[in-house]
Design a protein around this motif. Structure first.
Motif, short mmCIF file in Angstrom:
data_model
loop_
_atom_site.label_atom_id
_atom_site.label_comp_id
_atom_site.label_asym_id
_atom_site.label_seq_id
_atom_site.Cartn_x
_atom_site.Cartn_y
_atom_site.Cartn_z
N GLU A 70 0.80 -1.21 0.00
CA GLU A 70 0.00 0.00 0.00
C GLU A 70 0.84 1.27 0.00
O GLU A 70 0.33 2.36 -0.27
CB GLU A 70 -0.93 0.00 1.23
N GLN A 71 2.14 1.13 0.30
CA GLN A 71 3.01 2.30 0.34
C GLN A 71 3.43 2.77 -1.06
O GLN A 71 4.07 3.80 -1.19
CB GLN A 71 4.28 1.99 1.15
N LYS A 72 3.11 2.00 -2.09
CA LYS A 72 3.46 2.38 -3.45
C LYS A 72 2.77 3.69 -3.83
O LYS A 72 1.60 3.90 -3.50
CB LYS A 72 3.08 1.29 -4.45
N VAL A 73 3.51 4.53 -4.52
CA VAL A 73 3.01 5.85 -4.89
C VAL A 73 3.11 6.02 -6.40
O VAL A 73 4.11 5.66 -7.01
CB VAL A 73 3.81 6.97 -4.18
N ASP A 74 2.07 6.55 -6.98
CA ASP A 74 2.09 6.89 -8.40
C ASP A 74 2.31 8.40 -8.54
O ASP A 74 1.45 9.20 -8.18
CB ASP A 74 0.77 6.49 -9.07
N ASN A 75 3.48 8.76 -9.02
CA ASN A 75 3.79 10.17 -9.24
C ASN A 75 4.70 10.29 -10.45
O ASN A 75 4.89 9.33 -11.20
CB ASN A 75 4.43 10.79 -7.99
N LYS A 76 5.28 11.44 -10.67
CA LYS A 76 6.15 11.67 -11.83
C LYS A 76 7.37 10.77 -11.81
O LYS A 76 7.83 10.30 -12.86
CB LYS A 76 6.57 13.14 -11.88
N LEU A 77 7.90 10.53 -10.61
CA LEU A 77 9.08 9.66 -10.51
C LEU A 77 8.74 8.23 -10.87
O LEU A 77 9.50 7.56 -11.58
CB LEU A 77 9.67 9.74 -9.11
N SER A 78 7.62 7.72 -10.38
CA SER A 78 7.22 6.35 -10.72
C SER A 78 6.93 6.22 -12.21
O SER A 78 7.25 5.19 -12.82
CB SER A 78 6.00 5.95 -9.89
N GLU A 79 6.35 7.24 -12.81
CA GLU A 79 6.12 7.22 -14.25
C GLU A 79 7.44 7.19 -15.02
O GLU A 79 7.57 6.51 -16.03
CB GLU A 79 5.29 8.44 -14.66
N LEU A 80 8.41 7.94 -14.53
CA LEU A 80 9.73 7.97 -15.18
C LEU A 80 10.42 6.62 -15.07
O LEU A 80 11.07 6.17 -16.02
CB LEU A 80 10.59 9.06 -14.53
N LEU A 81 10.29 5.95 -13.91
CA LEU A 81 10.89 4.63 -13.75
C LEU A 81 10.20 3.59 -14.62
O LEU A 81 10.85 2.70 -15.17
CB LEU A 81 10.84 4.21 -12.28
N ASN A 82 8.89 3.69 -14.73
CA ASN A 82 8.15 2.74 -15.55
C ASN A 82 8.46 2.91 -17.03
O ASN A 82 8.51 1.92 -17.79
CB ASN A 82 6.64 2.90 -15.33
N ARG A 83 8.68 4.13 -17.46
CA ARG A 83 8.98 4.41 -18.86
C ARG A 83 10.04 5.49 -18.93
O ARG A 83 9.76 6.68 -19.06
CB ARG A 83 7.70 4.90 -19.57
N PRO A 84 11.33 5.10 -18.82
CA PRO A 84 12.41 6.09 -18.78
C PRO A 84 12.44 7.00 -20.01
O PRO A 84 12.79 8.17 -19.90
CB PRO A 84 13.67 5.23 -18.69
N ASN A 85 12.12 6.45 -21.16
CA ASN A 85 12.05 7.25 -22.38
C ASN A 85 11.07 6.58 -23.34
O ASN A 85 10.59 5.47 -23.07
CB ASN A 85 13.42 7.45 -23.02
N GLU A 86 10.78 7.22 -24.45
CA GLU A 86 9.76 6.71 -25.36
C GLU A 86 10.20 5.47 -26.12
O GLU A 86 9.37 4.80 -26.75
CB GLU A 86 9.37 7.79 -26.36
N TYR A 87 11.48 5.13 -26.05
CA TYR A 87 11.98 4.00 -26.82
C TYR A 87 12.24 2.76 -25.97
O TYR A 87 12.46 1.68 -26.53
CB TYR A 87 13.29 4.38 -27.53
N GLU A 88 12.26 2.88 -24.65
CA GLU A 88 12.64 1.76 -23.80
C GLU A 88 11.68 1.59 -22.63
O GLU A 88 11.19 2.57 -22.05
CB GLU A 88 14.06 1.96 -23.24
N SER A 89 11.45 0.33 -22.28
CA SER A 89 10.71 0.02 -21.06
C SER A 89 11.68 0.01 -19.88
O SER A 89 12.89 0.17 -20.05
CB SER A 89 10.03 -1.35 -21.19
N GLN A 90 11.14 -0.19 -18.69
CA GLN A 90 11.98 -0.17 -17.50
C GLN A 90 13.04 -1.28 -17.54
O GLN A 90 14.22 -1.03 -17.28
CB GLN A 90 11.12 -0.34 -16.25
N ASP A 91 12.63 -2.50 -17.89
CA ASP A 91 13.59 -3.61 -17.88
C ASP A 91 14.67 -3.45 -18.95
O ASP A 91 15.84 -3.75 -18.72
CB ASP A 91 12.87 -4.95 -18.03
N ALA A 92 14.29 -2.94 -20.15
CA ALA A 92 15.29 -2.72 -21.20
C ALA A 92 16.29 -1.65 -20.79
O ALA A 92 17.50 -1.76 -21.05
CB ALA A 92 14.60 -2.33 -22.50
N PHE A 93 15.80 -0.61 -20.14
CA PHE A 93 16.66 0.49 -19.69
C PHE A 93 17.68 0.00 -18.67
O PHE A 93 18.89 0.24 -18.81
CB PHE A 93 15.79 1.60 -19.09
N PHE A 94 17.22 -0.71 -17.65
CA PHE A 94 18.13 -1.14 -16.59
C PHE A 94 19.02 -2.30 -17.03
O PHE A 94 20.13 -2.45 -16.51
CB PHE A 94 17.34 -1.51 -15.34
#
Length: 299
Positions: A70-94
């Motif tokens: 329940e402590q998970k937060v949806d904000n700009k930072l979580s959006e950035l982690l989920n989709r670092p850029n328009e070409y890569e997903s989180q797992d591809a980025f990391f």
């Protein structure tokens, strides 16, 4: 001949051209990439991270598994982690980030904050990050701070033309480097594991090349010769070759004992002990490379 390994050719000669290095780096990187990243909100100000609070007995009851989710937060930072850029997903980025870090000893993340022209580092850091990109570490120059031997003044992407990135826009993740260089600033960069392991990688590449030559140029297994016959005419040689092919070089009589008239000798051209030891040598270099990259060896 052994090529010295720096952070650039650790990628071009190691990751790109050596099967063992590629396999080891990608095994680690892919596991690193699939770890999910979330943003959490911690109510207790004494705890900096929920993970630390969750692991201590004092807060174990307070942060149950349910409340942890329940402590998970949806904000700009979580959006950035989920989709670092328009070409890569989180797992591809990391995965890419980790691959650069393991192979070259360092990784660079460029933080795209939009138009920051004319802003100093402090003002730049106040602007929100819109995208994140993993930069090719072999093309990033680290500019030392002339007033501080341990400081960095800027980062430059050198890919055909030089692009100033700005110190505030780059996250530099690097391995320990004890090669102190107060003039050139080499100690400001990470050190690839292939630098001390250059001989090990070269040994693996040489053993692989020798194995390829051995299989491609296997040649004759042996030579038989008649101790009584002198020089043969072409028709006699062809006739003798037909007899040998029929009685010796024939899969249908595999394992049988061949018989030829006359007194014959045989020279074995089978694989030497050196050839037979190639696989064992490659196995040892596999182990050493795994140790260098701190990856468990499974075989």
């Amino acid at each position: 001949v052994m090529t010295p390994i720096d952070n650039a050719n650790a990628i071009t000669e190691g990751f790109n051209k050596t099967a063992a290095v590629y396999s080891i780096v990608m095994r680690d990187s892919e596991k690193f990439g699939v770890i999910p990243r979330y943003v959490y909100s911690v109510e207790d100000k004494e705890e900096k991270r929920l993970g630390a609070a969750y692991s201590t007995k004092k807060y174990h009851k307070k942060y149950s598994k349910k409340s942890y989710e329940e402590q998970k937060v949806d904000n700009k930072l979580s959006e950035l982690l989920n989709r670092p850029n328009e070409y890569e997903s989180q797992d591809a980025f990391f995965t890419k980030l980790r691959a650069y870090y393991k192979a070259s000893g360092e990784a660079f993340i460029w933080l795209n904050r939009g138009d920051v022209s004319g802003l100093d580092d402090k003002a730049t850091m106040g602007k929100p990050v819109l995208e994140m990109y993993v930069l090719p570490s072999q093309y990033v120059d680290v500019v030392p701070d002339l007033g501080n031997m341990f400081g960095v003044s800027d980062y430059i992407l050198n890919c055909g033309k030089k692009l100033r990135l700005g110190k505030a826009n780059v996250i530099h993740w690097k391995m320990t480097n004890l090669d102190f260089d107060s003039t050139g600033g080499g100690h400001l960069r990470g050190m690839t594991p292939l630098r001390p392991g250059a001989a090990t990688m070269q040994q693996y590449k040489d053993a692989t090349a020798a194995s390829v030559r051995m299989y491609q140029n296997d040649g004759a297994k042996g030579v038989i010769y008649n101790e009584q016959l002198g020089s043969l005419a072409p028709n006699q040689e062809n006739g003798l070759r037909g007899v040998i092919d029929k009685k010796i070089n024939n899969n249908d009589i595999k394992g049988a004992v061949a018989f030829l008239q006359g007194k014959w000798g045989y020279v074995d051209l089978g694989k030497s002990n050196t050839d037979l030891g190639l696989l064992e040598g490659k196995n040892l270099t596999w182990k050493e490379l795994c140790f260098l990259f701190n990856v468990p060896y499974y075989f």
